[in-house]
Write an enzyme that holds these catalytic residues in place. Structure first.
Site, mmCIF file in Angstrom:
data_model
loop_
_atom_site.group_PDB
_atom_site.id
_atom_site.type_symbol
_atom_site.label_atom_id
_atom_site.label_comp_id
_atom_site.label_asym_id
_atom_site.label_seq_id
_atom_site.Cartn_x
_atom_site.Cartn_y
_atom_site.Cartn_z
ATOM 1 C CG HIS A 128 -2.058 -0.891 1.173
ATOM 2 N ND1 HIS A 128 -3.256 -0.563 0.586
ATOM 3 C CD2 HIS A 128 -2.208 -2.157 1.621
ATOM 4 C CE1 HIS A 128 -4.094 -1.576 0.681
ATOM 5 N NE2 HIS A 128 -3.480 -2.564 1.300
ATOM 6 C CE LYS A 167 -4.223 -0.121 4.490
ATOM 7 N NZ LYS A 167 -5.426 0.635 4.852
#
Length: 233
Positions: A140, A144
């Site tokens: 990600h 995040k």
């Protein structure tokens, strides 16, 4: 009839929801920016009086307070924030006590939820094949907060629920602007089976949240997104 939504959290996901709302016959009737735990202060019956459903994408530190305020104000809420699920039981209890309406989930991509079903079926088939070990990996964007993500943990949980009782090795990377890739593998001495879901942008998550908001309008209860995917308009 147009659905009047409030966007709670005006980061990249909130802006994607605003941009795509007209496609789902939703009108953005309120925007509430999030600053960690203080984001809930502006959420009250007066500020939400013209809202049909709130869509919440903020941070793990802000979400529980946001949900409490929205539930107590009688506003149905779709929450796509992750990293707060240790507080899930108390939010479920409040939702039931207040006869509220909540849809939550670690991932609002409709495609991802069909991927979860595919992974679960693979796990069910390979549960009896002792030679196969299982692993999960994800990447990600660097911003995040939670690692591993709620999505990867949910995938691993789904593998276990499908009867696969051996360990599932998990790993996660955070770098750049990657919107989200999840990979599940089953490996033996003879071969490897790899299943992968890659999000191309945040639009899939925003569209899933908007579809969930339309589904939630007029309903009462506490729902996980994966439970309602097949019913979405």
């Amino acid at each position: 009839m147009s659905l009047r939504i409030a966007i709670v959290g005006y980061g990249k996901m909130g802006r994607a929801v605003e941009r795509l709302a007209p496609e789902h016959d939703c009108e953005t009737a309120g925007i509430f920016r999030s600053v960690e735990k203080d984001s809930a202060g502006a959420l009250n019956r007066d500020s939400l009086s013209k809202i049909d459903v709130a869509i919440e994408f903020t941070t793990p530190l802000a979400t529980v307070a946001n949900l409490r305020r929205l539930i107590e104000a009688g506003i149905p809420v779709v929450s796509g924030t992750t990293g707060w699920f240790q507080e899930l039981a108390q939010i479920r209890e409040l939702t039931i006590a207040k006869k509220g309406s909540v849809v939550y989930g670690p991932n609002f991509s409709v495609g991802l939820h069909h991927f979860r079903a595919t992974v679960a079926e693979a796990a069910r088939r390979l549960a009896r094949e002792e030679s196969y070990g299982a692993w999960g990996w994800e990447i990600h964007h660097a911003a995040k907060k939670d690692s591993p993500s709620g999505t990867l943990l949910a995938l691993a949980e789904g593998i276990s629920r499908s009867g696969y009782t051996r360990p599932v090795s998990l790993s996660a990377n955070r770098a750049g602007a990657e919107p989200g890739t999840h990979e599940i593998g089953f490996d033996s001495a003879e071969d490897t089976i790899t299943l992968r879901h890659s999000a191309r942008s945040r639009d899939g998550f925003a569209r899933g949240a908007l579809r969930a908001a339309r589904w939630l309008a007029g309903k009462k209860g506490f729902f996980e997104f994966r439970e309602i995917v097949d019913e979405l308009p």
